[in-house]
Design an enzyme around this catalytic site. Structure first.
Site, short mmCIF file in Angstrom:
data_model
loop_
_atom_site.label_atom_id
_atom_site.label_comp_id
_atom_site.label_asym_id
_atom_site.label_seq_id
_atom_site.Cartn_x
_atom_site.Cartn_y
_atom_site.Cartn_z
N HIS A 154 10.37 8.93 15.10
CA HIS A 154 9.12 9.17 15.82
C HIS A 154 8.26 10.23 15.11
O HIS A 154 7.44 10.90 15.75
CB HIS A 154 9.38 9.63 17.26
CG HIS A 154 10.32 8.74 18.02
ND1 HIS A 154 9.94 7.55 18.57
CD2 HIS A 154 11.66 8.87 18.29
CE1 HIS A 154 10.98 6.98 19.17
NE2 HIS A 154 12.03 7.75 19.00
N SER A 275 -12.72 14.69 -3.63
CA SER A 275 -13.86 14.41 -2.76
C SER A 275 -15.16 14.64 -3.51
O SER A 275 -15.24 15.50 -4.39
CB SER A 275 -13.79 15.33 -1.53
OG SER A 275 -15.01 15.34 -0.83
N LYS A 281 -10.15 19.04 -2.61
CA LYS A 281 -9.36 17.91 -2.15
C LYS A 281 -8.59 17.22 -3.27
O LYS A 281 -9.07 17.06 -4.39
CB LYS A 281 -10.26 16.86 -1.49
CG LYS A 281 -10.96 17.32 -0.23
CD LYS A 281 -9.99 17.54 0.93
CE LYS A 281 -9.35 16.27 1.39
NZ LYS A 281 -10.32 15.30 1.95
N GLU A 288 -3.30 4.84 -0.34
CA GLU A 288 -4.08 4.30 0.77
C GLU A 288 -4.57 2.89 0.46
O GLU A 288 -4.58 2.01 1.33
CB GLU A 288 -5.25 5.22 1.08
CG GLU A 288 -4.83 6.55 1.68
CD GLU A 288 -5.98 7.54 1.82
OE1 GLU A 288 -5.80 8.56 2.50
OE2 GLU A 288 -7.06 7.29 1.24
#
Length: 467
Positions: A154, A275, A281, A288
């Protein structure tokens, strides 16, 4: 050659021809189609069905086409498909005698054969990539046998384990993915050629010979099934979809583990981006994209199943529309597989951070409960209650796991059961040490380094001899 000049009086309109043409995705079966014609013509010569001299001219033209490649063909929608384009090429070389090449076969059994040949080759390449992925994963596991981390359920701290143990979970999933593709390959390894349109032919063809020439284990035993079945495509894309799911899960964990909150993995710069506005970043963009692209496989599978689910036996033109979804699935999976493998191989696992997390947040709680069963003779549910209360009380007091001692446990036990546990302090401390916990899990499939090493050795044998 114009197929319509016999039965049909007029030409198909350009827009309609474009709509029905399969040439765009037939390019993928060009080599297979040439091989199919070579094998069939060779068999026709051997069986005395066509004159040997004509057969040899056909084979010579096919050999030339194979060397020249698909660019030698005139590909436009008026040709309809790759089969007619190939036949037109041979006709341009030797004249009308090229028509003997189509004796005792149909485009129906020809395309079914071509697809199996081409798909078998795709699977063979993916299997090679998969074995390399498994090999790299087990080598990474070998390097992290003693690297402690916390396991999650979880997405909450669960129990101590090792990076090696976790990496082997990837390898085992990839091994099953390999097995599904291996099984699909062997179920499709039967040759439809000779089924003709749907009821074979009165010519004395030798289907065993064409199957052998094309590398199949034998001919399909029902001609209707031979021309109409596409379950081998659905099964393969299903296997690819599950493999894509494995890749997506790996990517998902790399994304999560590379966050500041986890800091368990550092992805290589070549698999990251930054970014356009936030210069600090380091985004896991590649992972992804893998996660996103593998979703395409689910869509391709559902589309294929939807096309074939309501079709009557035997051949229907709808089957043509299955093919582009097959190649979209294989292409998507192939690129995602290579990139995920390289991305995982380049990832740096943070051993110190892994151990820090494993020692935090009471991930040793299950071992404490087991200790009470072994040392205190308590039923597990009673032990579970005592440890649960121990954790909640310790958290309320701002205590860490290492602050819990035998006396603390006795106090909780006395409160809940009216009895103390009387477990030795040294045993309690041992039960709270992640390294000791991991080392005690000497059960098949467990995280103890010795058990993980056995699995690594077994996987190495599989990679060396996967069949």
């Amino acid at each position: 050659m114009n197929l319509r000049s016999g039965r049909l009086k007029g030409q198909m309109k350009g827009e309609v021809a474009d709509f029905t043409s399969s040439l765009e995705f037939d390019r993928r079966i060009f080599q297979a189609d040439v091989r199919c014609n070579q094998a069939h013509t060779t068999m026709l010569i051997e069986q005395g069905i066509i004159p040997s001299d004509i057969g040899k001219k056909i084979l010579k033209a096919l050999d030339e086409l194979e060397k020249e490649g698909i660019t030698a063909l005139k590909l436009d929608s008026a040709v309809e498909d790759i089969h007619m384009a190939v036949e037109n090429y041979v006709t341009s070389k030797i004249g009308p005698e090229a028509g003997f090449m189509h004796t005792a076969k149909s485009r129906n059994d020809q395309v079914a054969t071509d697809l199996r040949i081409a798909l078998k080759e795709e699977i063979e390449e993916i299997e090679k990539e998969l074995l390399l992925f498994i090999k790299i994963t087990i080598q990474m596991a070998q390097n992290h046998l003693d690297s402690i981390m916390v396991g999650y359920t979880h997405l909450q701290h669960a129990q101590p384990t090792t990076f090696a143990h976790h990496l082997i979970s990837y390898a085992q999933a990839l091994k099953r993915d390999y097995g599904r593709l291996y099984d699909a390959y062997h179920r499709m390894n039967l040759c439809p050629l000779g089924s003709a349109a749907l009821t074979t032919t009165s010519f004395p063809i030798n289907r065993e010979q064409t199957a052998k020439l094309l590398g199949f284990s034998g001919p399909m035993e029902n001609s209707i099934d031979g021309v109409s079945s596409r379950d081998f495509i659905a099964e393969t894309v299903f296997a690819l979809t599950l493999l894509g799911t494995t890749l997506s899960k790996i990517s998902e964990e790399l994304i999560i583990w590379s966050t500041y909150e986890f800091r368990m993995v550092e992805l290589a710069d070549e698999f990251s981006s930054t970014s356009s506005i936030m210069p600090q970043k380091k985004n896991p963009d590649v992972a992804e994209i893998v996660r996103g692209k593998t979703a395409v496989l689910n869509g391709e599978l559902v589309t294929i199943l939807t096309i074939i689910k309501s079709l009557p036996q035997s051949y229907n033109r709808d089957l043509q529309e299955v093919t582009p979804h097959l190649w979209k699935a294989t292409d998507t999976l192939h690129s995602a597989l290579r990139i995920t493998r390289e991305m995982l191989a380049s990832a740096e696992f943070k051993d110190e951070r892994g151990e820090e997390l494993a020692r935090a947040n009471f991930s040793a709680a299950t071992e404490l409960a087991d200790l009470m069963v072994k040392e205190g003779g308590l039923p597990f549910r009673t032990a579970h209650q005592i440890v649960g209360r121990t954790v909640s009380t310790a958290l309320d007091k701002g205590m860490k796991a290492e602050d819990v001692d035998a006396q603390f446990l006795d106090d909780i036990s006395q409160e809940l059961t009216g009895k103390t546990l009387g477990i030795d302090e040294s045993i309690v401390k041992k039960a709270l040490d992640p390294q000791e916990i991991i080392g005690s899990r000497k059960v098949i499939g467990g995280p103890a380094p010795s058990m993980v090493q056995e699995v690594i050795d077994n996987l190495r044998e599989f990679v060396d001899n996967p069949s």
